[in-house]
Design a protein around this motif. Structure first.
Motif, PDB file in Angstrom:
ATOM      1  N   UNK A 359       0.859  -1.183   0.000  1.00  0.00           N
ATOM      2  CA  UNK A 359       0.000   0.000   0.000  1.00  0.00           C
ATOM      3  C   UNK A 359       0.897   1.236   0.000  1.00  0.00           C
ATOM      4  N   UNK A 360       0.683   2.134  -0.941  1.00  0.00           N
ATOM      5  CA  UNK A 360       1.446   3.383  -0.959  1.00  0.00           C
ATOM      6  C   UNK A 360       0.974   4.263   0.196  1.00  0.00           C
ATOM      7  N   UNK A 361       1.917   4.775   0.970  1.00  0.00           N
ATOM      8  CA  UNK A 361       1.596   5.729   2.030  1.00  0.00           C
ATOM      9  C   UNK A 361       2.107   7.088   1.577  1.00  0.00           C
ATOM     10  N   UNK A 362       1.209   8.071   1.544  1.00  0.00           N
ATOM     11  CA  UNK A 362       1.512   9.382   0.977  1.00  0.00           C
ATOM     12  C   UNK A 362       1.274  10.486   1.990  1.00  0.00           C
ATOM     13  N   UNK A 363       1.961  11.586   1.780  1.00  0.00           N
ATOM     14  CA  UNK A 363       1.635  12.854   2.432  1.00  0.00           C
ATOM     15  C   UNK A 363       1.270  13.827   1.324  1.00  0.00           C
ATOM     16  N   UNK A 364       0.062  14.357   1.382  1.00  0.00           N
ATOM     17  CA  UNK A 364      -0.427  15.262   0.338  1.00  0.00           C
ATOM     18  C   UNK A 364      -0.968  16.525   1.000  1.00  0.00           C
ATOM     19  N   UNK A 365      -0.348  17.666   0.772  1.00  0.00           N
ATOM     20  CA  UNK A 365      -0.871  18.906   1.359  1.00  0.00           C
ATOM     21  C   UNK A 365      -2.282  19.199   0.871  1.00  0.00           C
ATOM     22  N   UNK A 366      -3.134  19.585   1.787  1.00  0.00           N
ATOM     23  CA  UNK A 366      -4.481  19.973   1.390  1.00  0.00           C
ATOM     24  C   UNK A 366      -4.483  21.423   0.929  1.00  0.00           C
ATOM     25  N   UNK A 367      -5.460  21.788   0.144  1.00  0.00           N
ATOM     26  CA  UNK A 367      -5.608  23.176  -0.315  1.00  0.00           C
ATOM     27  C   UNK A 367      -7.097  23.450  -0.471  1.00  0.00           C
ATOM     28  N   UNK A 368      -7.765  23.621   0.667  1.00  0.00           N
ATOM     29  CA  UNK A 368      -9.209  23.829   0.649  1.00  0.00           C
ATOM     30  C   UNK A 368      -9.580  25.135  -0.050  1.00  0.00           C
ATOM     31  N   UNK A 369      -8.717  26.145   0.090  1.00  0.00           N
ATOM     32  CA  UNK A 369      -9.015  27.426  -0.566  1.00  0.00           C
ATOM     33  C   UNK A 369      -9.070  27.255  -2.084  1.00  0.00           C
ATOM     34  N   UNK A 370      -8.108  26.532  -2.631  1.00  0.00           N
ATOM     35  CA  UNK A 370      -8.092  26.314  -4.071  1.00  0.00           C
ATOM     36  C   UNK A 370      -9.304  25.491  -4.508  1.00  0.00           C
ATOM     37  N   UNK A 371      -9.642  24.482  -3.710  1.00  0.00           N
ATOM     38  CA  UNK A 371     -10.796  23.655  -4.055  1.00  0.00           C
ATOM     39  C   UNK A 371     -12.092  24.470  -4.010  1.00  0.00           C
ATOM     40  N   UNK A 372     -12.232  25.330  -3.008  1.00  0.00           N
ATOM     41  CA  UNK A 372     -13.417  26.169  -2.906  1.00  0.00           C
ATOM     42  C   UNK A 372     -13.478  27.145  -4.073  1.00  0.00           C
ATOM     43  N   UNK A 373     -12.329  27.748  -4.404  1.00  0.00           N
ATOM     44  CA  UNK A 373     -12.295  28.708  -5.514  1.00  0.00           C
ATOM     45  C   UNK A 373     -12.749  28.047  -6.819  1.00  0.00           C
TER      46      UNK A 373
END
Length: 380
Positions: A359-373
């Motif tokens: 199983x690949x274990x990842x760290x992915x920064x979230x960007x809620x502002x970009x998603x909302x925009x």
């Protein structure tokens, strides 16, 4: 569309206002800032400060396509981004019964933004929307159907904007189509939630009717036996007085989780206390890791295995120790974290699992502002 592709994104808290100006097409941010101590200055003062900062950055209302507001709870009606009018605002206020910490300041922020920029479309983007079509088996509480129907009792989830964004970014990082990737996403911060996402759609999530259920959080307990709540209502006291519904709400929202167990809710302070030998802090940390591991195992079962486990959020992205300890002992399930990769710090998505991990274990920064925009631009 009015103006350009710029969207002002607002995230109103009880005493702070986070805001960003995002180019919806490119995802680039012109501003990302925060106004604090709003309880002292009031919302009018906060929005005057935002307007001043926009002007200093060379941005006026005519440059904006719209204003996007993060709203935690959309209840049964709001399952997509929605342009706000008087009726929508009234319903957001009414839904404070399900998110008493979050919906009231969001509604106050929307009201102030409408007054500050009356010519701009105001769009509410709901954290619960991503989970609106959870499978019935996952969304349904086993309580009397008539009561559940009258009160709209179901699992609504939260952090949906983040979970959806991160799931897509994880698939892109893996070089695969989102529809082909099954993953467990762990959004870990002062608020924390887990989601099982099959082919880009959620099939289970840890938060429930309200944002109280699930993982251990900064000041919220997460999963509890409902009998514990009944016991406290019948027999408990609170600071020397009876423990009524209001006191119980305060206990579960403000004096539980890490704060309740260890007297501190900031994860940096918690780890400092753990390293200093504080037994209560150690217990709080261990309970947090155990709860995450339990949810990961359960969601691997729901998904019949996963392609990835993805960490995001302020704690998930920046505390390698928690990532390692939460997934320790899952090697028989195909999950192995590489110690060196886990400690490396970079700005973008990264792989932290070992070569042997199935199983690949990842760290992915979230960007809620970009998603909302992006949702605001698509709507207006």
């Amino acid at each position: 569309m009015a103006g350009s592709g710029l969207v002002l994104v607002l995230n109103a808290g009880s005493s702070s206002l986070k805001y960003a100006v995002v180019d919806a097409a490119s995802g680039a941010s012109r501003l990302r800032e925060k106004v604090e101590r709003i309880d002292e200055s009031g919302w009018d003062g906060a929005f005057a400060e935002v307007s001043d900062r926009l002007a200093q950055a060379g941005i006026d209302a005519g440059d904006l396509a719209g204003v996007g507001h993060r709203v935690v709870h959309g209840g049964p009606r709001f399952t997509t981004a929605t342009v706000v009018d008087d009726a929508v605002l009234a319903e957001i206020r009414e839904l404070a019964r399900l998110a008493p910490l979050h919906n009231p300041p969001a509604a106050a922020g929307i009201e102030a933004a409408r007054a500050a920029w009356p010519g701009l479309a105001q769009v509410a983007v709901f954290d619960t929307a991503f989970f609106a079509d959870l499978p019935t088996a996952a969304a349904t509480y086993a309580v009397d159907r008539a009561v559940a129907g009258r009160e709209h009792l179901r699992r609504y989830g939260a952090h949906g904007t983040s979970h959806a964004w991160v799931a897509g970014q994880a698939a892109r990082f893996l070089g695969r189509d989102l529809a082909e990737v099954d993953q467990v996403v762990l959004h870990l911060g002062n608020g924390a939630s887990a989601a099982a996402i099959r082919g880009g759609r959620p099939v289970e999530t840890s938060m429930g009717l309200t944002p109280l259920e699930g993982l251990v959080m900064g000041t919220r307990a997460g999963d509890l036996d409902p009998g514990l709540v009944l016991h406290l209502l019948r027999h408990g006291d609170y600071d020397g007085g009876p423990l009524d519904a209001d006191a119980l709400e305060d206990l579960l929202h403000h004096r539980s989780g890490l704060e309740g167990l260890a007297g501190r809710h900031d994860f940096r302070d918690l780890l400092g206390a753990v390293d200093a030998g504080d037994a209560d802090a150690r217990t709080a940390y261990d309970v947090t890791c155990h709860r995450i591991r339990k949810y990961v195992g359960a969601y691997l079962a729901v998904l019949d295995g996963a392609d990835a486990i993805t960490f995001t959020g302020g704690v998930g992205e920046h505390v390698p120790r928690l990532r390692a300890d939460s997934l320790a002992g899952l090697d028989r399930l195909g999950v192995e974290v590489d110690a060196t990769r886990n400690e490396q710090r970079t700005d973008g998505p990264r792989l932290i699992s070992s070569e042997a991990s199935r199983v690949a274990v990842l760290v992915v920064p979230t960007d809620e502002e970009r998603a909302i925009a992006a949702q605001v631009a698509a709507l207006v």
